[in-house]
Write a protein that holds these residues in place. Structure first.
Motif, PDB file in Angstrom:
ATOM      1  N   ASP A   1       2.081   1.584  -3.569  1.00 54.68           N
ATOM      2  CA  ASP A   1       1.032   1.899  -4.537  1.00 54.68           C
ATOM      3  C   ASP A   1       0.471   3.307  -4.374  1.00 54.68           C
ATOM      4  OD1 ASP A   1       1.321  -0.653  -5.562  1.00 54.68           O
ATOM      5  OD2 ASP A   1      -0.378  -1.492  -4.458  1.00 54.68           O
ATOM      6  N   ARG A   2       0.463   3.810  -3.154  1.00 50.66           N
ATOM      7  CA  ARG A   2      -0.115   5.141  -2.959  1.00 50.66           C
ATOM      8  C   ARG A   2       0.921   6.263  -3.082  1.00 50.66           C
ATOM      9  NH1 ARG A   2      -0.553   3.611   2.903  1.00 50.66           N
ATOM     10  NH2 ARG A   2       1.106   4.736   3.989  1.00 50.66           N
ATOM     11  N   SER A   3       2.115   5.922  -3.533  1.00 53.81           N
ATOM     12  CA  SER A   3       3.183   6.923  -3.624  1.00 53.81           C
ATOM     13  C   SER A   3       3.091   7.770  -4.890  1.00 53.81           C
ATOM     14  CB  SER A   3       4.553   6.231  -3.574  1.00 53.81           C
ATOM     15  OG  SER A   3       4.795   5.491  -4.761  1.00 53.81           O
TER      16      SER A   3
ATOM     17  N   GLU B   1       0.835  -1.207   0.000  1.00 49.99           N
ATOM     18  CA  GLU B   1       0.000   0.000   0.000  1.00 49.99           C
ATOM     19  C   GLU B   1       0.869   1.256   0.000  1.00 49.99           C
ATOM     20  OE1 GLU B   1      -2.551  -0.419   3.350  1.00 49.99           O
ATOM     21  OE2 GLU B   1      -3.774  -1.996   2.423  1.00 49.99           O
TER      22      GLU B   1
END
Length: 361
Positions: A279-281, A276
């Motif tokens: 992926d959220r970077s 996560e």
């Protein structure tokens, strides 16, 4: 006290409780006046450890009674050769799934012994996605089908393995055994180097169906013959006493922490946390493995450019994070989060990654 966060791919982290017990037994094990490093493999003290360790593996994996549990030295790399030496005869071929670095090494060893067919491969995708096992074209004259359940270098892992019918399925589970429940009865043979989830380097566990042992011909060296070792209950020669002893302690730790189901829950939470963060970077970090093939044992990722990767690895080392360099075949970064790595250690890592992005993103 420990001041490092160990994300090494193997030899990997061990539970702190186990290391403390080892520290105590290095001087005197069970009050007999000898170190664990000194006892004979023929002694009553070692035999108790030996047979208890076999039983712990049986219990944790719910292994049927018609399977043998064996201990070998030489790591999984020796098993790459032993498997074809024992089962690949002239009248058969061996079917292999080529999913990455370690299955590739197994294939090369098998080709020295006999005929090999690659029945599925993801080489054209740089091993970032697993080969589709539903499309395997297995030759009916195959001695066995060989699969690597988790490829540590690429960070890809099978969540389900195929039913190969009457052809034995052989699996290298070195990097994910005991990380989750699975049905042993689907396999003819399983092998696993200990230094990921089981213990220290020095011992390899082999789980083999007795029917396969009956197929072994007598023209191979005794030390490479599974049947010889099964007949002597893995005491044909001096076993790796210390490594088996540490595996014993790790297995008890797993049993006390929910068994394979408990490990699976812990490992999924850890993997979700790290993925996560990647992926959220917004592209600052990028996962290397395709989403549907991602490993919950080895998280591989890259940054925007090589300069940032060098900077991150430098700062990680300065702050006590160990083992985050990617495998030499792949490069970039890799966090190995085997059973003994804690959720808190993963949280500290992801917090560091988030802060690094804040400063350099």
């Amino acid at each position: 006290m420990r001041y490092t966060y160990n994300f090494n791919a193997g030899p990997a982290a061990l539970p702190l409780e186990v290391i403390r017990q080892v520290q105590n037994d290095l001087i005197d094990i069970n009050g007999i006046g000898l170190s664990i490093l000194e006892i004979s493999h023929r002694s009553e003290e070692y035999e108790l450890i030996h047979y208890e360790t076999q039983q712990l593996i049986r219990d944790l994996l719910d292994i049927p009674s018609d399977y043998e549990v064996l201990f070998f030295q030489g790591g999984a790399s020796t098993q790459f050769a032993m498997v074809p030496m024992n089962f690949l005869t002239r009248e058969y071929m061996a079917s292999y799934v080529y999913s990455g670095t370690w299955s590739g090494k197994a294939i090369k060893e098998a080709e020295k012994i006999g005929e090999v067919a690659i029945v599925a491969s993801s080489e054209n995708e740089q091993f970032k996605r697993l080969p589709d096992l539903d499309e395997m074209n297995i030759h009916p004259g195959s001695a066995y089908v060989h699969v690597t359940s988790n490829e540590t270098a690429a960070g890809v892992q099978y969540q389900n393995l195929p039913n190969t019918g009457n052809i034995p399925l052989i699996c290298d589970m070195s990097s994910d055994i005991l990380s989750r429940p699975f049905d042993v009865s689907k396999f003819g043979l399983i092998y696993a180097g200990a230094q990921k989830n089981l213990g220290p380097a020095g011992v390899t566990v082999v789980i083999v169906h007795r029917v396969l042992l009956d197929r072994i011909q007598g023209n191979i060296p005794d030390m490479m013959n599974y049947r010889i070792h099964a007949k002597s209950n893995s005491l044909y020669n001096t076993p790796p006493v210390f490594s088996v002893y540490v595996v014993n302690l790790v297995l008890k730790w797993i049993a006390n922490n929910g068994g394979t189901r408990g490990m699976a829950e812990r490992n999924r939470l850890k993997a979700d946390l790290v993925y996560e963060t990647i992926d959220r970077s917004g592209g600052f970090y990028k996962g290397l493995a395709h989403r549907d093939s991602r490993s919950i044992m080895n998280v591989t990722f890259s940054l925007l450019n090589e300069e940032l990767e060098r900077c991150l690895l430098h700062e990680l080392r300065l702050n006590g994070f160990i083992g985050l360099e990617g495998h030499r075949d792949v490069g970039h970064l890799r966090a190995s989060i085997y059973n003994s790595v804690t959720y808190n250690q993963c949280k500290v890592l992801t917090d560091f990654l988030t802060e690094f992005q804040r400063r350099y993103g």
